[in-house]
Write a protein that holds these residues in place. Structure first.
Motif, PDB file in Angstrom:
ATOM      1  N   GLU A   1     -52.114  56.207   6.699  1.00  0.00           N
ATOM      2  CA  GLU A   1     -51.719  54.986   6.169  1.00  0.00           C
ATOM      3  C   GLU A   1     -50.725  55.102   5.029  1.00  0.00           C
ATOM      4  O   GLU A   1     -51.284  56.043   4.219  1.00  0.00           O
ATOM      5  CB  GLU A   1     -52.834  53.920   5.946  1.00  0.00           C
ATOM      6  CG  GLU A   1     -52.280  52.434   5.261  1.00  0.00           C
ATOM      7  CD  GLU A   1     -53.399  51.896   5.115  1.00  0.00           C
ATOM      8  OE1 GLU A   1     -53.292  50.838   4.237  1.00  0.00           O
ATOM      9  OE2 GLU A   1     -54.378  51.581   5.938  1.00  0.00           O
ATOM     10  N   GLY A   2     -49.815  54.466   4.711  1.00  0.00           N
ATOM     11  CA  GLY A   2     -49.092  54.639   3.479  1.00  0.00           C
ATOM     12  C   GLY A   2     -47.713  53.671   3.647  1.00  0.00           C
ATOM     13  O   GLY A   2     -47.865  52.419   4.384  1.00  0.00           O
ATOM     14  N   HIS A   3     -46.809  53.866   2.589  1.00  0.00           N
ATOM     15  CA  HIS A   3     -45.589  53.089   2.463  1.00  0.00           C
ATOM     16  C   HIS A   3     -44.461  54.009   2.443  1.00  0.00           C
ATOM     17  O   HIS A   3     -44.453  54.978   2.023  1.00  0.00           O
ATOM     18  CB  HIS A   3     -46.041  52.604   1.222  1.00  0.00           C
ATOM     19  CG  HIS A   3     -46.933  51.201   1.035  1.00  0.00           C
ATOM     20  ND1 HIS A   3     -48.165  51.577   0.789  1.00  0.00           N
ATOM     21  CD2 HIS A   3     -46.821  49.797   1.244  1.00  0.00           C
ATOM     22  CE1 HIS A   3     -48.862  50.594   0.824  1.00  0.00           C
ATOM     23  NE2 HIS A   3     -48.264  49.380   1.135  1.00  0.00           N
ATOM     24  N   VAL A   4     -43.249  53.299   2.691  1.00  0.00           N
ATOM     25  CA  VAL A   4     -42.010  53.666   2.842  1.00  0.00           C
ATOM     26  C   VAL A   4     -41.770  53.496   1.242  1.00  0.00           C
ATOM     27  O   VAL A   4     -41.401  52.153   1.117  1.00  0.00           O
ATOM     28  CB  VAL A   4     -41.047  53.469   3.633  1.00  0.00           C
ATOM     29  CG1 VAL A   4     -39.784  54.039   3.285  1.00  0.00           C
ATOM     30  CG2 VAL A   4     -41.636  53.735   5.068  1.00  0.00           C
ATOM     31  N   VAL A   5     -41.495  54.326   0.381  1.00  0.00           N
ATOM     32  CA  VAL A   5     -40.973  54.193  -0.899  1.00  0.00           C
ATOM     33  C   VAL A   5     -39.715  54.069  -1.358  1.00  0.00           C
ATOM     34  O   VAL A   5     -39.193  55.454  -0.933  1.00  0.00           O
ATOM     35  CB  VAL A   5     -42.092  54.953  -2.038  1.00  0.00           C
ATOM     36  CG1 VAL A   5     -41.738  54.733  -3.462  1.00  0.00           C
ATOM     37  CG2 VAL A   5     -43.451  54.828  -1.776  1.00  0.00           C
ATOM     38  N   VAL A   6     -38.981  53.207  -1.690  1.00  0.00           N
ATOM     39  CA  VAL A   6     -37.710  53.264  -2.095  1.00  0.00           C
ATOM     40  C   VAL A   6     -37.381  52.937  -3.535  1.00  0.00           C
ATOM     41  O   VAL A   6     -38.206  52.657  -4.374  1.00  0.00           O
ATOM     42  CB  VAL A   6     -36.889  52.307  -1.198  1.00  0.00           C
ATOM     43  CG1 VAL A   6     -37.076  52.440   0.253  1.00  0.00           C
ATOM     44  CG2 VAL A   6     -37.353  50.778  -1.457  1.00  0.00           C
ATOM     45  N   GLU A   7     -36.065  52.949  -3.909  1.00  0.00           N
ATOM     46  CA  GLU A   7     -35.715  52.668  -5.202  1.00  0.00           C
ATOM     47  C   GLU A   7     -35.844  51.337  -5.521  1.00  0.00           C
ATOM     48  O   GLU A   7     -35.817  50.506  -4.679  1.00  0.00           O
ATOM     49  CB  GLU A   7     -34.196  53.245  -5.573  1.00  0.00           C
ATOM     50  CG  GLU A   7     -33.873  54.468  -5.404  1.00  0.00           C
ATOM     51  CD  GLU A   7     -32.457  54.698  -5.577  1.00  0.00           C
ATOM     52  OE1 GLU A   7     -31.485  53.937  -5.164  1.00  0.00           O
ATOM     53  OE2 GLU A   7     -32.173  55.964  -5.828  1.00  0.00           O
TER      54      GLU A   7
ATOM     55  N   ALA B   1     -34.496  47.862  -3.728  1.00  0.00           N
ATOM     56  CA  ALA B   1     -33.955  48.291  -2.389  1.00  0.00           C
ATOM     57  C   ALA B   1     -35.193  47.924  -1.629  1.00  0.00           C
ATOM     58  O   ALA B   1     -36.190  47.631  -1.920  1.00  0.00           O
ATOM     59  CB  ALA B   1     -33.733  49.873  -2.137  1.00  0.00           C
ATOM     60  N   SER B   2     -34.797  47.666  -0.190  1.00  0.00           N
ATOM     61  CA  SER B   2     -36.002  47.115   0.678  1.00  0.00           C
ATOM     62  C   SER B   2     -36.172  48.330   1.930  1.00  0.00           C
ATOM     63  O   SER B   2     -35.254  48.829   2.179  1.00  0.00           O
ATOM     64  CB  SER B   2     -35.305  46.034   1.486  1.00  0.00           C
ATOM     65  OG  SER B   2     -36.462  45.693   2.659  1.00  0.00           O
ATOM     66  N   PRO B   3     -37.537  48.605   2.227  1.00  0.00           N
ATOM     67  CA  PRO B   3     -37.662  49.452   2.916  1.00  0.00           C
ATOM     68  C   PRO B   3     -37.697  49.072   4.390  1.00  0.00           C
ATOM     69  O   PRO B   3     -37.856  49.716   5.534  1.00  0.00           O
ATOM     70  CB  PRO B   3     -39.130  50.112   2.871  1.00  0.00           C
ATOM     71  CG  PRO B   3     -39.692  48.747   2.235  1.00  0.00           C
ATOM     72  CD  PRO B   3     -38.603  48.203   1.471  1.00  0.00           C
ATOM     73  N   ALA B   4     -37.472  47.700   4.571  1.00  0.00           N
ATOM     74  CA  ALA B   4     -37.568  47.076   6.043  1.00  0.00           C
ATOM     75  C   ALA B   4     -36.452  47.775   6.944  1.00  0.00           C
ATOM     76  O   ALA B   4     -35.336  48.134   6.680  1.00  0.00           O
ATOM     77  CB  ALA B   4     -37.225  45.407   5.833  1.00  0.00           C
ATOM     78  N   GLY B   5     -37.205  47.897   8.168  1.00  0.00           N
ATOM     79  CA  GLY B   5     -36.376  48.627   9.274  1.00  0.00           C
ATOM     80  C   GLY B   5     -36.430  50.326   9.233  1.00  0.00           C
ATOM     81  O   GLY B   5     -35.849  50.939  10.184  1.00  0.00           O
TER      82      GLY B   5
ATOM     83  N   ARG C   1     -41.871  51.264  13.190  1.00  0.00           N
ATOM     84  CA  ARG C   1     -40.720  50.731  12.331  1.00  0.00           C
ATOM     85  C   ARG C   1     -41.445  49.849  11.294  1.00  0.00           C
ATOM     86  O   ARG C   1     -42.445  48.814  11.618  1.00  0.00           O
ATOM     87  CB  ARG C   1     -40.022  49.853  13.030  1.00  0.00           C
ATOM     88  CG  ARG C   1     -38.632  49.212  12.196  1.00  0.00           C
ATOM     89  CD  ARG C   1     -37.395  48.804  13.049  1.00  0.00           C
ATOM     90  NE  ARG C   1     -36.882  49.682  13.926  1.00  0.00           N
ATOM     91  CZ  ARG C   1     -35.667  50.407  13.858  1.00  0.00           C
ATOM     92  NH1 ARG C   1     -35.287  50.598  12.726  1.00  0.00           N
ATOM     93  NH2 ARG C   1     -35.615  51.266  14.723  1.00  0.00           N
ATOM     94  N   VAL C   2     -41.262  49.967  10.034  1.00  0.00           N
ATOM     95  CA  VAL C   2     -41.910  49.475   8.848  1.00  0.00           C
ATOM     96  C   VAL C   2     -41.120  47.939   8.590  1.00  0.00           C
ATOM     97  O   VAL C   2     -39.871  47.578   9.039  1.00  0.00           O
ATOM     98  CB  VAL C   2     -41.936  49.980   7.480  1.00  0.00           C
ATOM     99  CG1 VAL C   2     -42.919  51.211   7.870  1.00  0.00           C
ATOM    100  CG2 VAL C   2     -40.707  50.274   6.738  1.00  0.00           C
ATOM    101  N   GLY C   3     -41.980  46.916   8.084  1.00  0.00           N
ATOM    102  CA  GLY C   3     -41.384  45.818   7.531  1.00  0.00           C
ATOM    103  C   GLY C   3     -40.893  45.850   6.012  1.00  0.00           C
ATOM    104  O   GLY C   3     -40.931  46.846   5.494  1.00  0.00           O
ATOM    105  N   PRO C   4     -40.772  44.614   5.527  1.00  0.00           N
ATOM    106  CA  PRO C   4     -40.391  44.523   4.088  1.00  0.00           C
ATOM    107  C   PRO C   4     -41.415  45.039   3.142  1.00  0.00           C
ATOM    108  O   PRO C   4     -40.937  45.541   1.994  1.00  0.00           O
ATOM    109  CB  PRO C   4     -40.368  42.749   3.616  1.00  0.00           C
ATOM    110  CG  PRO C   4     -40.240  42.382   5.223  1.00  0.00           C
ATOM    111  CD  PRO C   4     -40.985  43.411   6.116  1.00  0.00           C
TER     112      PRO C   4
END
Length: 324
Positions: free
Chosen positions: A170-176, A179-183, A199-202
């Protein structure tokens, strides 16, 4: 019994009617060119008959299929027989190979079967080599044995194998910030040809369950895998592909692992929480800016696992406050 007709070079298969007569014989429609008949059956050898000339066909052709012990065993799940579990016997490769753009340690040759009502299975194998035996059923983590040397004449009895729930990532897509990681698409793999994507959400969160314990690679991908399409490539002049990994899955536990685009530096804090000398499971873990004494709804939260371990990331470096 399976009966197939090919041209004499076995380059092309003929579509022909196969029926059973009242006398217990099989009747096949013959093509108008030289052909061979290939006869096979589960647990038995494959036999080629012919070639036959359509102008001089025998009235009856007989053959005897020798028995093969095959790869056999019994599948349990939760202590009970697993009905219709999917069993795959797939060859190990020492060559460089990729499947769906993921490096793999398996070849393209595989044989399949499903378990019976008592959990037993039989996979007929007619060529020797080193193989992995993979067993999977819905709601359980797959099980993998091997690579194992198997010869058709000897077969292999793996005995009883029991499926378990496995672990999770389990984890997260970390962005600046902003910014949104959605998609974003997250992929996981272990070199067995069964990579998975999500594919991850917002909120950027992803979770993969029922995973085989052991090393895994978690990374961002350009697109999701298409379950209806498979690509496979190999190169015999290159050594076996290196199977990368960046985290480890443990039975019955969740491994926390964050990913970020290549242009976003990921700042990660890992630790273990104990209370009175014992692992503290299920505690909330949050990182905030050092100057902040409040937790906003936008802050990332993680939980400690059964061993009290935690792993939490953010995209901005600098002093932070750890809240437990």
């Amino acid at each position: 019994v399976d009966l197939s007709l090919f041209d004499s070079e076995r380059d092309n298969i003929f579509r022909t009617a196969v029926t059973r007569t009242d006398e217990g014989l099989w009747r096949l429609g013959a093509p108008d060119e030289r052909f061979v008949i290939v006869a096979s059956a589960p647990g038995h050898e494959e036999v080629e008959l012919g070639p036959f000339d359509p102008e001089r066909l025998p009235e009856v052709v007989e053959c005897t299929l020798g028995t093969l012990p095959g790869v056999r065993g019994r599948v349990l799940a939760g202590g009970s027989p697993a009905v219709a579990a999917r069993v795959e016997v797939v060859e190990h490769t020492d060559e460089w190979a990729e499947q769906n753009d993921y490096p793999v340690r398996v070849g393209s040759f595989a044989r399949h079967a499903t378990s019976e009502s008592d959990g037993s299975f039989l996979v007929t194998l007619r060529r020797g080599g080193r193989y992995y035996v993979r067993v999977e059923a819905d709601g359980w983590a797959p099980l993998e044995l091997g690579p194992l040397p198997i010869e058709p004449r000897d077969g292999l009895d793996v005995g009883e194998v029991e499926l378990t729930p496995g672990g999770a990532i389990e984890g997260h897509v970390v962005v600046e910030p902003g910014a949104s990681p959605a998609g974003s698409v997250v992929g996981i793999s272990r070199g067995d040809g069964h990579a998975r994507t999500q594919r991850v959400g917002p909120d950027g969160r992803f979770r993969f369950e029922h995973l085989i314990p052991g090393p895994w690679q978690v990374e961002l991908r350009d697109q999701e895998l298409d379950p209806g399409a498979t690509s496979w490539s190999s190169d015999s002049f290159r050594p076996a592909a290196s199977i990368p990994s960046n985290c480890t899955v443990l039975e019955g536990q969740t491994t926390f692992f964050d990913v970020s685009p290549a242009d976003v530096a990921l700042c990660t804090l890992e630790g273990t929480l104990q209370v009175d000398g014992a692992p503290a499971e299920g505690w909330s873990v949050t990182l905030t800016d050092a100057a902040s004494r409040l937790i906003s709804s936008d802050e990332r939260r993680e939980e400690t696992d059964a061993e009290g371990r935690f792993r939490i990331s953010r995209s901005t470096p600098g002093p932070c406050r750890l809240l437990l």
